[in-house]
Design an enzyme around this catalytic site. Structure first.
Site, PDB file in Angstrom:
ATOM      1  CD  GLU A 132      -1.194  -0.555   3.675  1.00 56.84           C
ATOM      2  OE1 GLU A 132      -2.254  -1.134   3.420  1.00 56.84           O
ATOM      3  OE2 GLU A 132      -0.850  -0.260   4.826  1.00 56.84           O
ATOM      4  CE  LYS A 144       7.152   5.206   5.365  1.00 55.70           C
ATOM      5  NZ  LYS A 144       7.198   6.632   5.633  1.00 55.70           N
ATOM      6  CG  ASP A 183       5.852  12.535   3.333  1.00 56.11           C
ATOM      7  OD1 ASP A 183       6.110  12.232   4.511  1.00 56.11           O
ATOM      8  OD2 ASP A 183       6.582  13.241   2.627  1.00 56.11           O
ATOM      9  CE1 TYR A 223      -0.334   3.471   9.677  1.00 57.55           C
ATOM     10  CE2 TYR A 223      -0.723   5.114   7.969  1.00 57.55           C
ATOM     11  CZ  TYR A 223      -0.153   4.754   9.182  1.00 57.55           C
ATOM     12  OH  TYR A 223       0.576   5.663   9.876  1.00 57.55           O
ATOM     13  CE  LYS A 228      10.779   6.186   3.648  1.00 66.21           C
ATOM     14  NZ  LYS A 228      11.828   6.902   4.160  1.00 66.21           N
ATOM     15  CB  CYS A 236      33.003  34.035  14.416  1.00 68.08           C
ATOM     16  SG  CYS A 236      31.213  34.138  14.576  1.00 68.08           S
ATOM     17  CB  CYS A 258      31.404  37.605  17.437  1.00 70.93           C
ATOM     18  SG  CYS A 258      32.416  36.129  17.595  1.00 70.93           S
ATOM     19  CB  CYS A 276      32.480  31.048  16.572  1.00 68.30           C
ATOM     20  SG  CYS A 276      32.491  32.503  17.606  1.00 68.30           S
ATOM     21  CB  CYS A 292      29.867  34.653  19.562  1.00 69.91           C
ATOM     22  SG  CYS A 292      29.123  34.482  17.923  1.00 69.91           S
TER      23      CYS A 292
HETATM   24  S1  IVH Z   1       2.223   0.851   8.957  1.00 70.56           S
HETATM   25  C1  IVH Z   1       3.224  -1.095  12.852  1.00 70.56           C
HETATM   26  N1  IVH Z   1       1.335   1.793   6.664  1.00 70.56           N
HETATM   27  O1  IVH Z   1       5.157   5.681   7.977  1.00 70.56           O
HETATM   28  C2  IVH Z   1       3.091  -0.532  11.502  1.00 70.56           C
HETATM   29  N2  IVH Z   1       2.650   3.227   8.024  1.00 70.56           N
HETATM   30  O2  IVH Z   1       7.973   5.268   8.556  1.00 70.56           O
HETATM   31  C3  IVH Z   1       3.060   0.930  11.516  1.00 70.56           C
HETATM   32  N3  IVH Z   1       2.968   5.461   7.110  1.00 70.56           N
HETATM   33  O3  IVH Z   1       4.852   5.637  11.463  1.00 70.56           O
HETATM   34  C4  IVH Z   1       3.035   1.636  10.276  1.00 70.56           C
HETATM   35  N4  IVH Z   1       1.783   5.176   5.288  1.00 70.56           N
HETATM   36  O4  IVH Z   1       3.327   7.223  10.092  1.00 70.56           O
HETATM   37  C5  IVH Z   1       2.054   2.048   7.772  1.00 70.56           C
HETATM   38  N5  IVH Z   1       0.459   2.499   4.642  1.00 70.56           N
HETATM   39  C6  IVH Z   1       1.171   2.755   5.740  1.00 70.56           C
HETATM   40  C7  IVH Z   1       1.757   4.004   5.964  1.00 70.56           C
HETATM   41  C8  IVH Z   1       2.514   4.205   7.124  1.00 70.56           C
HETATM   42  C9  IVH Z   1       2.505   6.029   5.999  1.00 70.56           C
HETATM   43  C10 IVH Z   1       3.836   6.144   8.091  1.00 70.56           C
HETATM   44  C11 IVH Z   1       3.463   5.953   9.534  1.00 70.56           C
HETATM   45  C12 IVH Z   1       4.646   5.266  10.148  1.00 70.56           C
HETATM   46  C13 IVH Z   1       5.748   5.712   9.244  1.00 70.56           C
HETATM   47  C14 IVH Z   1       6.936   4.786   9.314  1.00 70.56           C
END
Ligand code: IVH
Length: 693
Positions: free
Chosen positions: A126, A128, A130, A237, A324, A418, A421, A436, A442
């Site tokens: 799924e 991730k 932000d 999620y 990522k 610096c 200062c 510095c 400073c």
């Molecule tokens: S699962 C125990 N699913 O990413 C499992 N996290 O880097 C907990 N996040 O703290 C997280 N999308 O804030 C999960 N589809 C997703 C997510 C997700 C964003 C965030 C969440 C987590 C952080 C970890």
């Protein structure tokens, strides 16, 4: 002269490793603070993840390194909101960056569970999101509480704010469990983000760096009306506490949540690495069309019984990981390299860039870290460079496009003075940072120290933002931290210039004095942290506070430790996280007369109370040394070890007199014999399970 105090011997890792590890923890802690508390990330996700992964790699290799510090996620909750203890910890995710690493994740799951090579491990993939994670607690199907993640164990109560988010149901249907915590992400759509920033600019306010910061800043508002005016979304999620199990798989959890009205993203069930990578490419391609920002894909083992067996390692579940996306990059020119002065005098070079849009955000500065980095990447003023911004954060210069050089580029020469200062700027042997030497004289350092003193994890004084501190400083009203507590009693006319400058006075003045007076009573660890001593972060300040109990005892001990030998010095070095370098910084701080003068003044205004370090687990095996040997039938060795460690036991590979238990599986051999000869308690696999159940 520093004498050699023998450190506790460790069979497992060298001092070098420990130093690196502690350094990583310190750096990560600092980044966490800026990211979670200040909503101002200091490095790219990519850089952060690299450091974090290195830290985790060390812990995996040398398990005895694992301290509570590495188990800490995010930053401690900020003041102003009630604290909420999470019934089930809110953790973060490990990362993978490539196909090999994604495959590695699946292989690890398979090994841990003892699955056959050809057994399919289905993963829910799924997006991730932000944003910022949030836990929604429903009791009897009514939304009763919403909390931020905080440090994973304790977050902030943001119920009132979250109740203003339209897509979050206030009630669940009848078939939902009596108690249900839904975990998910609060986010701001790109559209809402752009509209908000336009409005911010129109009001003469600073725009938000990105949708994530905008979402976090909108939720963490004491005035709920502000949150209400912001267009926020939510995707569920995962689950926290619940009174009954209603699903066998991650897929079913998602389906149920969707049925109950919780917004869900799309997902894909992947059964092979080909499907995993196919989905990755598809999502990456459709990323620009999404109305919300995502920074990767999360893979979760679909079977919940497997999730339960896999459990967690310190910071994150073994049953999930984040794949990522690469950071976003753009090409621009370095117009100048400026030097930023920090509170400890650190001089950090910053590239001023020809403004450029990177992944939808205008970037005009990039950190260059230090002069070695500049030399390593051969960065020159006037260079055309690749800059990178990942999700949030201060952008980085990745590399120079040397083909674009005209010959007019200028090599950066480190300053020997610096810029603020004019004091000597010196780089000591072994230090990557130039500093510095102006110390207390400073002005920039003084202002940065004041900012640190009032920051959230220190005195947390609302109403003393960066600008107002600067003004107070320039008017000569606050020169050192103790002056803050004399402000109200000072001649009222002295505040006139500030009132004129800030359009300030009346209510804001009253509020400021109120929050200052609120902090006249302070816990010792915050006080120590607030002093801003180099290398003394929040965690170390806690350890010092719990070791020395009062500020007078600490001061006295630091004076006694000045010869760097003897009992006081040995005691100091024995404090976890304090090595010779941090000890040196502490001792030097307390050896300065002007610091003692400020300390005395502060003490006369404050009531500093002791700090109680929270105690660790009291399970029957906490602190025990356990050895597993032979073949275990009810779980794999990795699973057994993980469970033991969660309960506070130390798992060792060899039997000695210090071993508390040897758990002997089938066909146990030499280790069992050794245990018997040393009279160490031997348990069967079942005995062990009974003991820990
Ligand atoms: S699962 C125990 N699913 O990413 C499992 N996290 O880097 C907990 N996040 O703290 C997280 N999308 O804030 C999960 N589809 C997703 C997510 C997700 C964003 C965030 C969440 C987590 C952080 C970890």
């Amino acid at each position: 002269m520093s004498s050699k105090i023998p450190k506790t011997a460790s069979f497992f890792h060298s001092e070098e490793v420990e130093k690196e590890y502690k350094n990583l923890i310190r750096i990560l802690g600092n980044y966490d603070h800026w990211y979670h508390v200040k909503d101002k990330p200091q490095v790219s996700d990519y850089e952060y993840d690299k450091l974090k992964n290195r830290m985790l790699e060390l812990v995996e290799k040398y398990p005895d390194l694992a301290t509570k510090a590495s188990a800490k996620v995010g930053a401690a909750p900020s003041k102003g909101f009630q604290k909420v203890r999470h019934a089930v910890a809110m953790l973060s995710l490990s990362n993978v960056f490539s196909e090999e690493e994604a495959q590695g994740f699946v292989d690890k799951v398979r090994r841990f569970l003892g699955l056959a090579e050809d057994e399919i491990v289905a993963l829910v993939a799924e997006p991730k999101i932000d944003g910022l994670s949030c836990s929604l607690r429903y009791e009897n199907r009514v939304l009763v509480q919403a909390a931020t993640r905080g440090d994973g164990g304790e977050g902030e109560d943001i119920t009132a704010n979250v109740k203003t988010i339209a897509c979050i149901p206030q009630n669940l249907p009848d078939d939902a469990p009596d108690i249900l915590e839904v975990r998910g992400e609060i986010y701001m759509s790109r559209k809402a983000f752009n509209a908000l920033n336009t409005a911010q600019l129109e009001k003469g306010k600073e725009p938000f760096a990105n949708p994530r910061n905008a979402a976090a800043g909108s939720v963490r508002q004491l005035d709920v009306k502000v949150t209400e005016g912001r267009d926020l979304g939510f995707f569920g999620y995962a689950l926290g506490e619940m009174s009954e199990n209603f699903a066998q798989t991650q897929e079913e959890i998602r389906q149920k949540l969707a049925q109950w009205g919780i917004p869900e993203t799309s997902y894909k069930l992947c059964r092979s690495i080909e499907e995993i990578m196919g989905n990755y490419e598809d999502v990456l391609k459709s990323r620009p069309d999404l109305d919300y920002e995502i920074d990767g894909i999360v893979y979760k083992v679909n079977r919940l019984d497997w999730q339960a067996r896999l459990g967690f390692i310190s910071r994150s579940p073994r049953w999930a990981t984040a794949h990522k996306f690469p950071a976003e990059q753009a090409i621009t020119r370095i117009e100048a390299i400026d030097i930023q002065v920090g509170r400890t005098g650190a001089l950090t070079p910053v590239a001023r860039l020809l403004p450029i849009t990177v992944g939808g955000v205008v970037v005009s500065n990039a950190t260059l870290h230090n002069e070695d980095e500049i030399a390593r990447k051969d960065i020159r003023i006037g260079d055309t460079v690749v800059v990178q911004r990942a999700g949030d954060v201060i952008p980085q210069v990745v590399e120079v496009i040397t083909e674009e050089r005209t010959g007019a580029e200028e090599i950066f020469k480190p300053l020997d003075k610096c810029p603020d200062c004019g004091a000597h700027a010196v780089r000591e042997e072994g230090d990557v940072i130039r500093r510095c030497r102006g110390g207390m004289t400073c002005p920039k350092q003084a202002i940065e120290r004041l900012k640190h003193f009032v920051s959230r994890l220190a005195f947390d004084i609302d109403g003393l933002g960066d600008k107002i501190i600067q003004s107070f400083w320039e008017e000569g009203l606050i020169k050192n931290p103790a002056d803050i507590f004399m402000l109200e009693a000072s001649n009222k006319d002295s505040l006139t210039p500030i009132r004129a400058r800030e359009g300030w006075g009346g209510l804001s003045e009253k509020n400021l004095f109120e929050s200052i007076n609120d902090r006249r009573s302070i816990v010792l660890n915050r006080f120590i942290y607030a002093l801003g001593i180099r290398q003394i972060g929040e965690a170390t300040a806690k350890r010092l506070a719990s070791t020395y109990a009062t500020i007078d005892a600490l001061t006295l001990a630091m004076v006694q430790a000045q010869d760097h030998e003897g009992e006081a010095y040995a005691d100091l070095i024995a404090v976890e996280d304090i090595g010779p370098a941090a000890a040196q910084d502490l001792i030097a701080f307390f050896a300065e007369d002007h610091n003692i003068t400020v300390l005395d003044a502060l003490k006369s205004h404050l009531d500093i109370h002791p700090y109680d370090m929270p105690q660790v687990s009291d399970s029957p095996v906490a602190g025990k040394i356990v050895v597993f040997t032979g073949t275990l039938v009810q779980m794999t060795r990795a699973e057994a070890k993980a469970k033991a460690e969660i309960l506070g036991a130390k798992v060792s590979g060899s039997v000695s007199k210090k071993t508390d238990f040897v758990v002997a599986g089938e066909d146990a051999g030499s280790k069992l014999k050794k245990a018997q000869s040393l009279d160490v308690t031997v348990l069967s696999e079942q005995d062990w399970l009974d003991l820990i159940s």
